[in-house]
Design a protein around this motif. Sequence first.
Motif, PDB file in Angstrom:
ATOM      1  N   ILE A  30      46.960  32.988  63.452  1.00  0.00           N
ATOM      2  CA  ILE A  30      46.443  34.307  63.829  1.00  0.00           C
ATOM      3  C   ILE A  30      45.812  35.043  62.654  1.00  0.00           C
ATOM      4  N   ILE A  31      46.378  34.940  61.471  1.00  0.00           N
ATOM      5  CA  ILE A  31      45.828  35.665  60.328  1.00  0.00           C
ATOM      6  C   ILE A  31      44.611  34.915  59.796  1.00  0.00           C
ATOM      7  N   ALA A  32      43.459  35.562  59.879  1.00  0.00           N
ATOM      8  CA  ALA A  32      42.203  34.972  59.425  1.00  0.00           C
ATOM      9  C   ALA A  32      41.675  35.763  58.231  1.00  0.00           C
ATOM     10  N   ASP A  33      40.624  35.256  57.621  1.00  0.00           N
ATOM     11  CA  ASP A  33      40.039  35.945  56.464  1.00  0.00           C
ATOM     12  C   ASP A  33      39.649  37.381  56.800  1.00  0.00           C
ATOM     13  N   SER A  34      39.189  37.606  58.020  1.00  0.00           N
ATOM     14  CA  SER A  34      38.746  38.946  58.411  1.00  0.00           C
ATOM     15  C   SER A  34      39.899  39.937  58.521  1.00  0.00           C
ATOM     16  N   ASP A  35      41.141  39.445  58.548  1.00  0.00           N
ATOM     17  CA  ASP A  35      42.306  40.325  58.647  1.00  0.00           C
ATOM     18  C   ASP A  35      42.865  40.716  57.281  1.00  0.00           C
ATOM     19  N   LEU A  36      42.344  40.132  56.210  1.00  0.00           N
ATOM     20  CA  LEU A  36      42.903  40.369  54.882  1.00  0.00           C
ATOM     21  C   LEU A  36      42.527  41.754  54.369  1.00  0.00           C
ATOM     22  N   VAL A  37      43.426  42.331  53.567  1.00  0.00           N
ATOM     23  CA  VAL A  37      43.243  43.669  52.999  1.00  0.00           C
ATOM     24  C   VAL A  37      43.260  43.543  51.482  1.00  0.00           C
ATOM     25  N   VAL A  38      42.216  44.065  50.829  1.00  0.00           N
ATOM     26  CA  VAL A  38      42.093  43.997  49.374  1.00  0.00           C
ATOM     27  C   VAL A  38      42.217  45.402  48.808  1.00  0.00           C
ATOM     28  N   GLY A  39      43.199  45.636  47.925  1.00  0.00           N
ATOM     29  CA  GLY A  39      43.358  46.934  47.292  1.00  0.00           C
ATOM     30  C   GLY A  39      42.206  47.242  46.356  1.00  0.00           C
ATOM     31  N   PRO A  40      41.988  48.548  46.033  1.00  0.00           N
ATOM     32  CA  PRO A  40      40.843  48.943  45.208  1.00  0.00           C
ATOM     33  C   PRO A  40      40.776  48.257  43.854  1.00  0.00           C
ATOM     34  N   SER A  42      42.535  45.297  43.141  1.00  0.00           N
ATOM     35  CA  SER A  42      42.884  43.881  43.222  1.00  0.00           C
ATOM     36  C   SER A  42      41.605  43.059  43.109  1.00  0.00           C
ATOM     37  N   ASP A  43      41.698  41.936  42.407  1.00  0.00           N
ATOM     38  CA  ASP A  43      40.517  41.108  42.188  1.00  0.00           C
ATOM     39  C   ASP A  43      40.245  40.174  43.357  1.00  0.00           C
ATOM     40  N   GLU A  44      41.321  39.700  43.988  1.00  0.00           N
ATOM     41  CA  GLU A  44      41.132  38.712  45.049  1.00  0.00           C
ATOM     42  C   GLU A  44      42.313  38.749  46.003  1.00  0.00           C
ATOM     43  N   VAL A  45      42.023  38.715  47.290  1.00  0.00           N
ATOM     44  CA  VAL A  45      43.024  38.465  48.327  1.00  0.00           C
ATOM     45  C   VAL A  45      42.389  37.427  49.242  1.00  0.00           C
ATOM     46  N   SER A  46      42.985  36.243  49.304  1.00  0.00           N
ATOM     47  CA  SER A  46      42.354  35.154  50.045  1.00  0.00           C
ATOM     48  C   SER A  46      43.413  34.171  50.524  1.00  0.00           C
ATOM     49  N   ILE A  47      43.021  33.346  51.482  1.00  0.00           N
ATOM     50  CA  ILE A  47      43.867  32.252  51.956  1.00  0.00           C
ATOM     51  C   ILE A  47      43.419  30.987  51.236  1.00  0.00           C
ATOM     52  N   VAL A  48      44.345  30.361  50.492  1.00  0.00           N
ATOM     53  CA  VAL A  48      43.981  29.245  49.616  1.00  0.00           C
ATOM     54  C   VAL A  48      44.993  28.108  49.782  1.00  0.00           C
ATOM     55  N   VAL A  49      44.673  26.989  49.161  1.00  0.00           N
ATOM     56  CA  VAL A  49      45.602  25.860  49.124  1.00  0.00           C
ATOM     57  C   VAL A  49      46.770  26.206  48.201  1.00  0.00           C
ATOM     58  N   ASP A  50      47.961  25.919  48.645  1.00  0.00           N
ATOM     59  CA  ASP A  50      49.182  26.128  47.866  1.00  0.00           C
ATOM     60  C   ASP A  50      49.055  25.407  46.516  1.00  0.00           C
ATOM     61  N   PRO A  51      49.246  26.116  45.383  1.00  0.00           N
ATOM     62  CA  PRO A  51      49.105  25.450  44.077  1.00  0.00           C
ATOM     63  C   PRO A  51      50.165  24.380  43.828  1.00  0.00           C
ATOM     64  N   THR A  52      51.212  24.361  44.656  1.00  0.00           N
ATOM     65  CA  THR A  52      52.266  23.356  44.472  1.00  0.00           C
ATOM     66  C   THR A  52      52.282  22.303  45.568  1.00  0.00           C
TER      67      THR A  52
END
Length: 449
Positions: A30-40, A42-52
């Motif tokens: 349900i949570i898509a890129d269009s649902d993300l909220v970026v603070g004033p 903050s440099d990046e808020v994104s859905i990414v591959v888990d670093p681990t």
Amino acid sequence: MKNLYLFFVALLSLGISNAQTIITFEDNTIIADSDLVVGPNSDEVSIVVDPTDATNKVLKITHSTDEWWDNHGGFTIPYNQNGATGGTVTFDIWTDHSASVDAGTFGYMIKFENNQDNPGNNIENSFLVDGAGSWQSVTLDISDCANKAPAGNCSGQEHSASTFSKILFFHWGGSNPSSPTPDTLYIDNITYQNGDMLIAPAADAEPTTAAPTPTHGAADVMSVYSFHYAPSVPVTNVNPGWGQATQTSFETINGESIVKMKTLNYQGHDLTETDVSSMTHLHADVWSENGGETLAIFPLDGSQPEPRSGPIALQAGWNQVDIELATLPVGTFGGTIKQFKFSNDLNSGANLPLIYVSNLYFYADSTASVDKIQGFEISLYPNPATDIVNINTSTSVDHVRLYDLTGRVVMEANPNKENFNLDVTGLSKGVYLVKLNAGKKKATTKLIK
């Protein structure tokens, strides 16, 4: 592959069951890129591959500065899903700081926003992470400040029964040390208690017709915003953010750009400071869906008390509002406009649900003034004037004073006759009040120079 799903936890000791939602960030959830909220900040808020784990996807939030309150990121829960409510919330968090570099614990905060009962009422609760560069599971009762991080931030728990549609993570933990910046954190497996279903609000009502076409000549107008006049009082910020609840935007409706104000308690416009002293009136077209409200408009020049109109009773549809600047019931307008303010006047603290404003402009009324106040008539011409002003009255005037819009007396005379004239050659251009005394009778009119 993880999916967003619902599950029920039976609280047998209480004889009830609470539905929960788990949010992951895999494809087709349900949570898509269009649902993300970026603070004033903050440099990046994104859905990414888990670093681990290359088979997993997570929420990534990065900050490069220590602007703690504006360093946040998260998401809005879409409509037709259950919102979040108070109670236990769990999530997994991973930060890129290693224990060897950043020994100790660091503070963050989770916040539930967009209260469906009252948008201004939120819940927040701080928590600690160890900064060890590995996944850590956090469990909080967001309804209870007893489990917050030591010396951390916690507020809004009285709103725990409400439903919220936004979940944010802040790079701040109250009085706890914030994680060093630059900072990257990853979030996954967010589990919260289900609130009510989030239903998309109905579309706002809109005017079905354009605002009335103004009839004032362009030479007599100084426009703030209007489809019909070139702007001469520029708006620098239509929504400067004075802490008001009003939602404000320019909207194109019926081919014209007009200002929409929703849930109006008060709303300001910042303007380029402009001399409008040659103007006599302020005009605005205001649309109300149902009418029955009252509005006040403040032409702000920096003086106190703030100059303002009287209560403007709104009818359903377009309302043509004309305000005489020389006779405002509160304050004195000095002729230089700096800001506008609109207020939900006399509505017992209730917000105006929705209005639209078009054709906001100043204008000069070039007709001769003919007033009858307290029993005697005045005719003043020419108006505007350049040198000699003729004044005819229905009774002998024993004293006359001219005031500028700051209240300063700039001319006075004792004509002791019904018909007389004044030489205003030496006055600056602007609007003046003319006050006349005839025994116990008094009258006031205006003069434009």
